[in-house]
Design a protein around this motif. Sequence first.
Motif, short mmCIF file in Angstrom:
data_model
loop_
_atom_site.label_atom_id
_atom_site.label_comp_id
_atom_site.label_asym_id
_atom_site.label_seq_id
_atom_site.Cartn_x
_atom_site.Cartn_y
_atom_site.Cartn_z
N THR A 11 37.09 43.21 38.02
CA THR A 11 37.12 41.75 37.94
C THR A 11 36.28 41.17 39.06
O THR A 11 36.52 41.44 40.25
CB THR A 11 38.57 41.23 38.04
N CYS A 12 35.30 40.36 38.69
CA CYS A 12 34.42 39.73 39.67
C CYS A 12 35.19 38.66 40.43
O CYS A 12 35.80 37.78 39.82
CB CYS A 12 33.22 39.11 38.96
N PRO A 13 35.18 38.72 41.76
CA PRO A 13 35.90 37.72 42.56
C PRO A 13 35.20 36.35 42.58
O PRO A 13 35.80 35.36 42.97
CB PRO A 13 35.93 38.33 43.95
N VAL A 14 33.95 36.30 42.14
CA VAL A 14 33.19 35.05 42.15
C VAL A 14 33.44 34.23 40.89
O VAL A 14 33.80 33.06 40.95
CB VAL A 14 31.68 35.32 42.34
N CYS A 15 33.28 34.86 39.72
CA CYS A 15 33.39 34.12 38.46
C CYS A 15 34.60 34.50 37.62
O CYS A 15 34.88 33.86 36.62
CB CYS A 15 32.11 34.27 37.64
N TYR A 32 28.21 47.28 42.13
CA TYR A 32 28.42 46.94 40.72
C TYR A 32 27.95 45.51 40.53
O TYR A 32 28.38 44.61 41.25
CB TYR A 32 29.89 47.06 40.33
N GLU A 33 27.06 45.29 39.56
CA GLU A 33 26.56 43.94 39.29
C GLU A 33 27.35 43.31 38.16
O GLU A 33 27.43 43.87 37.06
CB GLU A 33 25.08 43.96 38.93
N CYS A 34 27.94 42.16 38.43
CA CYS A 34 28.67 41.41 37.42
C CYS A 34 27.69 40.99 36.32
O CYS A 34 26.64 40.42 36.62
CB CYS A 34 29.33 40.17 38.03
N CYS A 52 38.20 50.66 43.90
CA CYS A 52 39.36 50.48 44.78
C CYS A 52 39.49 49.03 45.24
O CYS A 52 40.59 48.55 45.50
CB CYS A 52 39.28 51.44 45.96
N SER A 53 38.38 48.31 45.32
CA SER A 53 38.40 46.92 45.77
C SER A 53 38.65 45.92 44.65
O SER A 53 39.38 44.95 44.83
CB SER A 53 37.07 46.56 46.44
N PHE A 54 38.04 46.13 43.49
CA PHE A 54 38.05 45.12 42.44
C PHE A 54 38.57 45.62 41.10
O PHE A 54 38.60 44.87 40.13
CB PHE A 54 36.64 44.55 42.24
N GLY A 55 38.98 46.88 41.04
CA GLY A 55 39.43 47.45 39.78
C GLY A 55 40.94 47.39 39.60
O GLY A 55 41.69 47.21 40.54
#
Length: 75
Positions: A11-15, A32-34, A52-55
């Motif tokens: 999950t992208c934290p920006v959008c 990883y590029e959104c 580990c950070s965004f999954g």
Amino acid sequence: MTGLILDSVLTCPVCGHAKNETMPTDACQWFYECERCHTVLRPKPGDCCVFCSFGSVPCPPIQAGGDDTCCGSKT
């Protein structure tokens, strides 16, 4: 490495865009590029990879009970 979950939703934290991705079992994924906003995700400090950070699921080496550095190097 049997019994590991290899799919994780990044999950992208920006959008907020979320996409199911298959995690590599033989390498850490540091970038990883959104696909929606094109932000390049990098691991948060102390995490070994973008999963580990965004999954939704930690990377396979962490699931397997490896140390918290996954690939042998802390970020």
